[in-house]
Design an enzyme around this catalytic site. Structure first.
Site, PDB file in Angstrom:
ATOM      1  CB  THR A   1     -28.326  15.260 -34.090  1.00 16.46           C
ATOM      2  OG1 THR A   1     -29.704  15.146 -33.735  1.00 16.46           O
ATOM      3  CG2 THR A   1     -27.656  16.323 -33.221  1.00 16.46           C
TER       4      THR A   1
ATOM      5  CB  THR B   1     -31.413   9.550 -35.199  1.00 19.78           C
ATOM      6  OG1 THR B   1     -30.371   8.575 -35.292  1.00 19.78           O
ATOM      7  CG2 THR B   1     -32.754   8.850 -35.077  1.00 19.78           C
ATOM      8  CB  CYS B   2     -32.834  14.729 -34.733  1.00 20.11           C
ATOM      9  SG  CYS B   2     -32.316  14.137 -33.107  1.00 20.11           S
ATOM     10  CB  SER B   3     -31.481  15.779 -39.582  1.00 20.75           C
ATOM     11  OG  SER B   3     -31.255  16.893 -38.769  1.00 20.75           O
TER      12      SER B   3
END
Length: 158
Positions: free
Chosen positions: A45, A47-49
Site C-alpha cells: 500500500t 504509505t507503507c511502501s
C-alpha cells in the site's frame, strides 16, 4: 489496547524467509531480545511502501547500533505476500512477519475494520519490545503517519 509494561500475548505467526516457511511463536521471536516491531495496514500500500518500510530499511544499521537485535514489519497479510513485499523493497535487514488471521493484532487491540479495503487490518504503530514486554509504543491516529516512523523510534532509544 496493549500498553507500555504489558507482555505480548502468545500467538503463532507465519514467516517465509529465504524460501523456507516457519510458524514462530511470540516466545520464539521476542524472548531474550530487544525487538523493534512496526505494523502497517497492508503490504504494497502507498504509505507503507513509500515511507514506513523504507524508513526502517534505511535506519536498520543505526537501530541495531543502539542495541536492537531484530526489526520486524508486521501486517495482516499472508507470509507469501510479506515475503514478496520484502523482496521488492530490498528489506534484507527486516523480518517480514505475517499475522494472516489477525490473531496477534486483535489480541493486542490494535486491529481496525476496513470493510472492502481488506477487512480486519492492523492499525499503524511501532513498539520496542524487550524480552516480550512492551517498553515503547507509538500508535498513529487514523490516516496519520507521524509517530511510528523509524526516525521517531531511533530518537527514542537511549
Amino acid at each position: 489496547m496493549i500498553k507500555v509494561g504489558d507482555k505480548l500475548p502468545e500467538v503463532t505467526f507465519s514467516l517465509r524467509k529465504g524460501g523456507d516457511a516457519s510458524n514462530p511463536t511470540t516466545a520464539d521471536i521476542f524472548a531474550g531480545k530487544k525487538v523493534v516491531l512496526f505494523a502497517v495496514p497492508g503490504a504494497f500500500t502507498p504509505t507503507c511502501s513509500e515511507a514506513h518500510l523504507p524508513g526502517y530499511i534505511t535506519l536498520a544499521d543505526k537501530l541495531q547500533a543502539k542495541g536492537v537485535d531484530e526489526i520486524i514489519c508486521l501486517s495482516v497479510n499472508d507470509a507469501f505476500v510479506m515475503s514478496a513485499w520484502g523482496a521488492t523493497q530490498n528489506a534484507e535487514a527486516i523480518t517480514m512477519l505475517a499475522d494472516g488471521g489477525a490473531e496477534f493484532t486483535q489480541a493486542i487491540g490494535l486491529d481496525m475494520q476496513t470493510a472492502t479495503f481488506g477487512g480486519v487490518r492492523s492499525q499503524r504503530y511501532s513498539m520496542l519490545v524487550d524480552d516480550g514486554v512492551v517498553t515503547t509504543l507509538n500508535v498513529e491516529a487514523a490516516g496519520e503517519f507521524a509517530v511510528s516512523d523509524a526516525e521517531t523510534m531511533l530518537n527514542s532509544l537511549a
